[in-house]
Design an enzyme around this catalytic site. Structure first.
Site, mmCIF file in Angstrom:
data_model
loop_
_atom_site.group_PDB
_atom_site.id
_atom_site.type_symbol
_atom_site.label_atom_id
_atom_site.label_comp_id
_atom_site.label_asym_id
_atom_site.label_seq_id
_atom_site.Cartn_x
_atom_site.Cartn_y
_atom_site.Cartn_z
ATOM 1 N N PRO A 1 0.822 -1.215 0.000
ATOM 2 C CA PRO A 1 0.000 0.000 0.000
ATOM 3 C C PRO A 1 0.860 1.270 0.000
ATOM 4 O O PRO A 1 0.366 2.343 -0.342
ATOM 5 C CB PRO A 1 -0.804 -0.096 1.303
ATOM 6 C CG PRO A 1 -0.672 -1.502 1.779
ATOM 7 C CD PRO A 1 0.598 -2.030 1.207
ATOM 8 N N GLU B 1 0.512 -7.738 8.775
ATOM 9 C CA GLU B 1 0.596 -6.271 8.861
ATOM 10 C C GLU B 1 1.644 -5.699 7.923
ATOM 11 O O GLU B 1 1.656 -4.511 7.630
ATOM 12 C CB GLU B 1 0.889 -5.836 10.296
ATOM 13 C CG GLU B 1 -0.305 -6.001 11.236
ATOM 14 C CD GLU B 1 -1.557 -5.332 10.707
ATOM 15 O OE1 GLU B 1 -1.543 -4.112 10.491
ATOM 16 O OE2 GLU B 1 -2.564 -6.047 10.508
ATOM 17 N N ARG C 1 -1.202 -8.715 -21.375
ATOM 18 C CA ARG C 1 -1.943 -8.392 -22.597
ATOM 19 C C ARG C 1 -1.193 -7.407 -23.489
ATOM 20 O O ARG C 1 -1.558 -7.229 -24.647
ATOM 21 C CB ARG C 1 -3.346 -7.873 -22.258
ATOM 22 C CG ARG C 1 -3.358 -6.624 -21.432
ATOM 23 C CD ARG C 1 -4.761 -6.242 -20.996
ATOM 24 N NE ARG C 1 -5.600 -5.829 -22.114
ATOM 25 C CZ ARG C 1 -5.476 -4.669 -22.751
ATOM 26 N NH1 ARG C 1 -4.544 -3.802 -22.383
ATOM 27 N NH2 ARG C 1 -6.282 -4.367 -23.744
ATOM 28 N N ASP D 1 -6.386 1.153 -26.413
ATOM 29 C CA ASP D 1 -6.990 1.170 -25.091
ATOM 30 C C ASP D 1 -7.313 2.575 -24.636
ATOM 31 O O ASP D 1 -6.557 3.498 -24.884
ATOM 32 C CB ASP D 1 -6.010 0.618 -24.046
ATOM 33 C CG ASP D 1 -5.916 -0.886 -24.098
ATOM 34 O OD1 ASP D 1 -6.794 -1.496 -24.720
ATOM 35 O OD2 ASP D 1 -4.965 -1.413 -23.519
HETATM 36 C C1 9D3 Z 1 -4.936 -2.567 8.034
HETATM 37 C C2 9D3 Z 1 -3.474 -2.689 8.194
HETATM 38 N N1 9D3 Z 1 -2.810 -1.532 7.642
HETATM 39 C C3 9D3 Z 1 -2.585 -0.476 8.618
HETATM 40 C C4 9D3 Z 1 -2.080 -0.900 9.928
HETATM 41 C C5 9D3 Z 1 -1.583 -1.874 6.975
HETATM 42 C C6 9D3 Z 1 -1.751 -2.831 5.846
HETATM 43 C C7 9D3 Z 1 -0.924 -3.917 5.765
HETATM 44 C C8 9D3 Z 1 -1.072 -4.826 4.729
HETATM 45 C C9 9D3 Z 1 -2.713 -2.655 4.889
HETATM 46 C C10 9D3 Z 1 -2.860 -3.575 3.843
HETATM 47 C C11 9D3 Z 1 -2.035 -4.655 3.768
HETATM 48 C C12 9D3 Z 1 -2.179 -5.633 2.673
HETATM 49 N N2 9D3 Z 1 -2.161 -4.979 1.352
HETATM 50 C C13 9D3 Z 1 -1.252 -5.237 0.436
HETATM 51 O O1 9D3 Z 1 -0.399 -6.060 0.616
HETATM 52 C C14 9D3 Z 1 -1.271 -4.461 -0.810
HETATM 53 C C15 9D3 Z 1 -2.163 -3.434 -1.264
HETATM 54 C C16 9D3 Z 1 -3.311 -2.821 -0.677
HETATM 55 O O2 9D3 Z 1 -3.789 -3.136 0.427
HETATM 56 N N3 9D3 Z 1 -3.921 -1.815 -1.384
HETATM 57 C C17 9D3 Z 1 -3.500 -1.406 -2.607
HETATM 58 N N4 9D3 Z 1 -2.433 -1.946 -3.184
HETATM 59 C C18 9D3 Z 1 -1.778 -2.936 -2.511
HETATM 60 S S1 9D3 Z 1 -0.421 -3.720 -3.082
HETATM 61 C C19 9D3 Z 1 -0.297 -4.689 -1.751
#
Ligand code: 9D3
Length: 242
Positions: free
Chosen positions: A87, A115, A153, A168
């Protein structure tokens, strides 16, 4: 093109690899996909891939050793671009998909769970970090599939019609126009006359205007950045019959 994925849920990816355009590209040898099980790189009878966080707090953190060993194993085979799905990464977009496809170099997609991943993995063993959007998921597996789908693709020979990827929306900077097939009237709704006219220039203009109007309605941000021609400006905002 070779794409490897590191995950604690390899079956989740293998399932999806078999279908549609990606599945066919794989069968035809245009893309080589492999999902590695992170647990195979973990030690001890429990093969633990996670541990409690230093500093306390809830949740678990992915241990650095299994991920790092797995990254090194794949790197020794093909020297991939090592991409961590997170994220905190740069937002994925069509431009990034094009860049990854054009390079043709192997990709290693690293999926986190829990986490997060011990920060030291990022520091020495990751080339870039990619997010797929501002919403919270439960892991990097679906994001990895999104990257694979968008990149596959674009590879030469994957789409039947070679220019379908070039046309696209997002590549052209506009949303797509509406599409219709038979019948000409469905539950009282008619197919736009222009599309049934057989006049190719009229059809082209109808589609362009529909794409422009729709982009203005739904994604003004895209329209602001699009390069519009004189004709585009004339077409926009006129009624479809004019
Ligand atoms: C709810 C926990 N979060 C704050 C404490 C941290 C968190 C850790 C791990 C939030 C999401 C994740 C898992 N997400 C991914 O591994 C992830 C992701 C995403 O959640 N949103 C957009 N792109 C991606 S790429 C990998």
């Amino acid at each position: 093109m070779r794409v490897d994925v590191l995950t604690v849920f390899p079956e989740m990816l293998e399932m999806v690899f078999g279908y549609g355009v990606v599945g066919r590209a794989r069968e035809r040898g245009l893309i080589a996909l492999k999902a590695w099980d992170l647990r195979d790189f973990a030690e001890g009878s429990y093969r633990q891939v996670d541990d409690t966080p230093y500093g306390g707090g809830g949740g678990m953190v992915m241990k650095p050793e299994p991920i790092t060993r797995a990254i090194e194993a794949v790197s020794a085979e093909c020297s991939p671009r090592r991409i961590f799905l997170s994220p905190q990464g740069r937002p994925f977009d069509q431009k990034k998909a094009e860049e990854l496809a054009a390079g043709g170099s192997p990709l290693l997609l690293i999926c986190g769970r829990y986490e997060g991943v011990d920060e030291r993995v990022r520091e020495g063993f990751v080339d870039e970090e990619i997010s797929v959007g501002d919403y919270v998921l439960t892991g990097g597996e679906l994001p990895a599939l999104i990257v694979i789908d968008a990149v596959s693709r674009l590879l030469p020979g994957v789409l039947g019609n070679e220019d379908s990827a070039a046309n696209d929306s997002f590549t052209t900077g506009l949303l797509d126009c509406p599409h219709y097939t038979r019948p000409p009237e469905f539950r009282g709704m008619r197919v736009p006359e222009a599309l049934m006219s057989g006049n190719h220039d009229e059809i082209r203009r109808w589609r362009r205007r529909a794409a422009l109007d729709r982009t203005r309605e739904r994604r003004g941000d895209l329209l602001d950045r699009a390069e519009l021609s004189e004709e585009d400006r004339r077409l926009m905002g006129r009624s479809p019959e004019s």
